[in-house]
Design an enzyme around this catalytic site. Structure first.
Site, PDB file in Angstrom:
ATOM      1  N   HIS A  50       0.846  -1.195   0.000  1.00 38.63           N
ATOM      2  CA  HIS A  50       0.000   0.000   0.000  1.00 38.63           C
ATOM      3  C   HIS A  50       0.884   1.248   0.000  1.00 38.63           C
ATOM      4  CE1 HIS A  50      -2.437  -3.263   1.674  1.00 38.63           C
ATOM      5  NE2 HIS A  50      -3.517  -2.586   1.306  1.00 38.63           N
ATOM      6  N   HIS A  90      -2.188  -0.562   7.073  1.00 42.17           N
ATOM      7  CA  HIS A  90      -1.844  -0.955   5.699  1.00 42.17           C
ATOM      8  C   HIS A  90      -0.689  -0.113   5.160  1.00 42.17           C
ATOM      9  CE1 HIS A  90      -5.011   2.151   5.528  1.00 42.17           C
ATOM     10  NE2 HIS A  90      -4.323   2.626   4.505  1.00 42.17           N
ATOM     11  N   PRO A 140      -6.571  -4.055  11.129  1.00 36.83           N
ATOM     12  CA  PRO A 140      -8.024  -3.890  11.238  1.00 36.83           C
ATOM     13  C   PRO A 140      -8.326  -2.435  11.597  1.00 36.83           C
ATOM     14  CG  PRO A 140      -7.260  -5.799  12.503  1.00 36.83           C
ATOM     15  CD  PRO A 140      -6.047  -4.998  12.136  1.00 36.83           C
ATOM     16  N   LEU A 141      -8.887  -1.701  10.662  1.00 39.92           N
ATOM     17  CA  LEU A 141      -8.985  -0.252  10.811  1.00 39.92           C
ATOM     18  C   LEU A 141      -9.778   0.151  12.059  1.00 39.92           C
ATOM     19  CD1 LEU A 141      -9.453   0.870   7.112  1.00 39.92           C
ATOM     20  CD2 LEU A 141      -7.365   0.816   8.494  1.00 39.92           C
ATOM     21  N   GLY A 178     -10.721   5.463   6.845  1.00 38.61           N
ATOM     22  CA  GLY A 178     -11.361   4.209   7.235  1.00 38.61           C
ATOM     23  C   GLY A 178     -11.394   4.022   8.736  1.00 38.61           C
ATOM     24  N   ILE A 209     -10.039   9.679   0.096  1.00 40.35           N
ATOM     25  CA  ILE A 209     -10.046   8.525  -0.800  1.00 40.35           C
ATOM     26  C   ILE A 209     -10.205   7.239   0.006  1.00 40.35           C
ATOM     27  CG2 ILE A 209      -8.637   7.122  -2.372  1.00 40.35           C
ATOM     28  CD1 ILE A 209      -9.697   9.574  -3.725  1.00 40.35           C
ATOM     29  N   HIS A 281      -3.690   3.266  -3.658  1.00 41.49           N
ATOM     30  CA  HIS A 281      -3.903   2.797  -2.283  1.00 41.49           C
ATOM     31  C   HIS A 281      -3.251   1.444  -2.006  1.00 41.49           C
ATOM     32  CE1 HIS A 281      -5.824   1.555   1.454  1.00 41.49           C
ATOM     33  NE2 HIS A 281      -6.194   0.439   0.834  1.00 41.49           N
ATOM     34  N   ARG A 374     -20.276 -15.824  39.034  1.00 47.29           N
ATOM     35  CA  ARG A 374     -19.990 -14.380  38.956  1.00 47.29           C
ATOM     36  C   ARG A 374     -19.809 -13.807  40.368  1.00 47.29           C
ATOM     37  NH1 ARG A 374     -25.409 -10.865  38.461  1.00 47.29           N
ATOM     38  NH2 ARG A 374     -26.856 -12.325  39.436  1.00 47.29           N
ATOM     39  N   GLU A 428     -18.629  -2.038  24.390  1.00 45.17           N
ATOM     40  CA  GLU A 428     -17.888  -3.288  24.588  1.00 45.17           C
ATOM     41  C   GLU A 428     -16.625  -3.362  23.739  1.00 45.17           C
ATOM     42  OE1 GLU A 428     -22.191  -4.035  25.628  1.00 45.17           O
ATOM     43  OE2 GLU A 428     -21.143  -3.166  23.895  1.00 45.17           O
ATOM     44  N   ASP A 486     -34.407 -13.234  30.204  1.00 45.62           N
ATOM     45  CA  ASP A 486     -33.985 -12.259  29.189  1.00 45.62           C
ATOM     46  C   ASP A 486     -33.976 -12.857  27.787  1.00 45.62           C
ATOM     47  OD1 ASP A 486     -33.828 -10.036  30.753  1.00 45.62           O
ATOM     48  OD2 ASP A 486     -31.664 -10.136  31.063  1.00 45.62           O
ATOM     49  N   HIS A 490     -29.941 -12.778  24.681  1.00 48.61           N
ATOM     50  CA  HIS A 490     -28.926 -12.627  25.720  1.00 48.61           C
ATOM     51  C   HIS A 490     -28.290 -13.957  26.141  1.00 48.61           C
ATOM     52  CE1 HIS A 490     -30.398  -8.609  25.825  1.00 48.61           C
ATOM     53  NE2 HIS A 490     -29.756  -8.274  26.928  1.00 48.61           N
TER      54      HIS A 490
END
Length: 693
Positions: A50, A90, A140-141, A178, A209, A281, A374, A428, A486, A490
């Protein structure tokens, strides 16, 4: 040079490029052109890559690395260095060229010549561990930006504890269009703005772009206004104007808020026909275009050749932080908290924590509490949090359900970075990415909670943590149909199987309070990947009466051996271990003797030697039970094994009704043993259960 305000909206990228290239070549431009030339050469040599982003952002990167970034190329692991994250991963040749030119060992010209080749430190996207100056894996953008929020937060937390004399640095990010389109940028940006992380600065490669063409085909927002609404300071500059860039960097260093600098750039800058287009690119420019680009840039040198004069300027930049580092080392040597600071930054656990947990487990063996796992997790944290001061917790707006907060933990806020509990809000993915940043920075062990089903939102960050091999602990509660009313939205079904399939993820689903304590011990010690504590909403009985050692660390073990010769082996995890034990008792009354194996971690069990696994599993028929999908169980059940669990999504009803409805019961276990394996005692036990229903 025309300022960005003077650039006509009708002016094409090529016209703008021509105007810039017509200016005299300054020292800074020549240094930036070295980045461009190396990026062109490496991508051409690899026949893939790239080039567009490195060509476009070379000027901004040069301004940052020569004027603002605090680093010393001689020691890329210096604890008080500024962190630099290439979120637009990239464009990796931008980073590799910078490391090479500034004199970082391990990024010589031969490495660049092997760009994107097997075992090269110059991988296609930056890979953590490939070089000490690569702060994280990106590609991973959006995740680089979101992870950088965690790094900036770590700096604030550690500065509050150890003081500015030891901890006083910034986190810089280069992100692309991105990155800002990705949803996680919204979560991360809002959190950083709320916490006023003013030592976080993002340089946005504003080139308009994307792969599909102009950004206007898919978005019409103004990211500067969006980030301003989050509480960020913003600035827009010409990304090819060094004076404007330096002014913006100076502005960022004085800001009381996180900063987003929009650097208006020409993607593929220098390329005679591909500049300003998606064509630059993600593919080599091609021989003729590459040669013409270097000619336009005034770079007449052979591939991978940089003049000594340019190297000299860059090496000077690489050594610029040496004086600051030496002064810092002197401060560290005299600092009253030196020993503790070095301990946490080296990732060494404190003395006494293991003994505290051993005493706690002995107490559990004596009191035999009936608790949801929990709740058992919270009680384990009540021991761990005081014993391990670098442990920092949080939750994605489910603190009261995840039970991740314990007494004495103050909340982190813009006015209190001495706190140890982070209220991430309903974010999350942002939470998981920030936890990665906290872990990557060093000095902290992050844990964070949400419902297990919402791990779907976190999966990309968990995967990145696994790929990088970093310690992040996820407390994932409400782990099955056992959460009840729920309903199926869930209720996790496929989640255990999916995370067990992900390399280097440690999944721990404990059966009772002692196993939960052991799972926490395992997670704390696991410094080479993320750990997932998968915990129940509903209470489970105490199953272990002895707490010596850590059986969970073996992955699976015989919880209760058959009273005679094994007729079958029941393998269970989590809340279903109690069902297995109840079935074992009923079967024993009818002369059918089975063993129960608790298997809190498939991954750890797989790591044990073959003889131990044979001893645990035995040679008798095997049946597995888990309130989840059965994918992956075949490894432990064998060719003729039977699985009792979920075959589809759940439903809305009380937990006990759902277990009966979906056939995850003692009776179901006994029925399968009777009908599948023809065990006489099981047939008698089944007949008895039917009669007494």
């Amino acid at each position: 040079m025309a300022s960005i305000a003077e650039v006509s909206g009708n002016e094409t990228a090529l016209e703008r490029q021509a105007a810039i290239l017509a200016q005299p070549v300054t020292e800074e431009r020549m240094m930036a052109n070295a980045i461009r030339a190396l990026a062109i050469d490496a991508v051409e040599a690899a026949k893939s890559g790239h080039p567009g982003m490195p060509l476009g952002m070379a000027d901004a990167a040069t301004a940052l690395w020569t004027r603002a970034l605090k680093f010393d190329a001689a020691d890329p692991s210096w604890w008080d260095r500024d962190r630099f994250v290439l979120s637009a991963g990239h464009g990796s040749m931008l980073l590799y060229a910078l490391l090479h030119l500034t004199g970082h060992e391990g990024m010589g010209i031969e490495v660049l010549k092997n760009f994107r080749q097997l075992h090269s430190a110059a991988a296609g996207h930056p890979e953590y561990h490939e070089h000490p100056a690569i702060e994280m894996t990106t590609g991973p953008l959006g995740q680089g930006l979101a992870t950088a929020v965690g790094m900036a937060l770590a700096e604030r937390l550690l500065a509050a504890k150890f003081g500015k004399s030891l901890v006083d640095h910034r986190t810089w990010v280069i992100a692309g269009d991105g990155c800002l389109m990705e949803g996680v940028s919204h979560e991360a940006g809002a959190l950083a703005g709320h916490l006023k992380l003013n030592k976080l600065v993002v340089l946005w490669d504003d080139n308009s772009i994307t792969i599909d063409g102009a950004t206007g085909t898919s978005t019409s927002e103004d990211p500067l206004k969006r980030f301003a609404a989050y509480g960020w300071a913003t600035r827009r500059v010409d990304g090819h104007d060094f004076a404007a860039l330096q002014s913006a960097l100076a502005f960022a260093q004085k800001s009381s808020k996180p900063v987003l600098i929009a650097c208006r750039t020409v993607i593929g800058f220098g390329a005679p026909t591909k500049a300003g287009t998606a064509g630059s690119h993600g593919a080599p420019l091609g021989g003729a275009e590459a040669e013409a680009a270097k000619q336009a840039l005034g770079w007449p040198h052979l591939p991978f050749v940089v003049p000594n004069e340019v190297y000299s300027h860059w090496h000077e930049a690489g050594a610029r932080g040496a004086t600051a580092r030496r002064a810092w080392l002197k401060r560290l040597a005299k600092h009253p908290q030196r020993e503790e600071f070095e301990r946490v930054m080296q990732g060494k656990l404190p003395e006494g924590w293991a003994e505290a947990m051993s005493a706690y487990k002995a107490q559990l063996a004596e009191t035999k509490p009936k608790l949801a796992t929990r709740q058992a997790s919270q009680k384990a944290l009540e021991v761990l949090v005081p014993a391990i001061p670098e442990l920092v917790g949080g939750s994605a707006d489910l603190t009261g359900s995840n039970l991740t907060l314990v007494k004495g933990m103050a909340g982190v806020s813009p006015d209190n970075f001495a706190g140890r509990y982070i209220y991430y809000g309903v974010r999350e993915f942002g939470m998981a990415a920030a936890m990665n940043g906290l872990a990557l920075h060093g000095g902290l062990i992050p844990y964070g909670g949400t419902f297990f089903v919402f791990s779907d939102y976190m999966r990309p960050a968990i995967r990145l943590a696994a790929l990088m091999g970093i310690r992040a602990i996820h407390v994932l509660t409400h782990d099955s149909i056992g959460l009840g009313e729920d309903g199926p939205t869930h209720q996790p079904v496929e989640h255990l199987a999916s995370f067990r399939a992900m390399p280097n993820v440690l999944v721990l689903r404990p059966a009772d309070a002692i196993e939960t304590a052991e799972a926490w011990e395992v997670a704390i010690k696991n410094s080479t990947g993320p750990s997932l504590l998968v915990l129940s909403r509903q209470a489970v009985p105490a199953l272990r009466t002895v707490a010596n050692g850590n059986k969970t660390a073996r992955g699976a073990y015989v919880l209760a051996e058959a009273e005679g010769e094994r007729a079958a082996t029941i393998i269970a995890t989590g809340t279903e271990v109690a069902l297995a034990m109840a079935a074992r008792k009923i079967l024993a009354d009818f002369g059918c003797h089975v063993a129960v194996v608790s298997a809190p971690s498939f991954e750890l069990f797989a790591q044990q030697d073959e003889s131990y696994r044979r001893e645990v599993l035995g040679t008798a028929p095997r049946i597995g039970i888990e309130a989840a999908g059965g994918f992956g169980w075949e490894r432990w059940l064998g060719e003729n094994g039977v699985f009792v669990g979920m075959t589809g999504f759940g439903a809305s009803a009380p937990a006990e009704v759902l277990y009966k409805h979906f056939g995850i019961t003692e009776k179901a276990l006994i029925e399968r043993l009777a009908k599948q394996f023809g065990l006489a005692g099981a047939e008698a036990a089944l007949a008895h259960l039917i009669l007494t229903e």
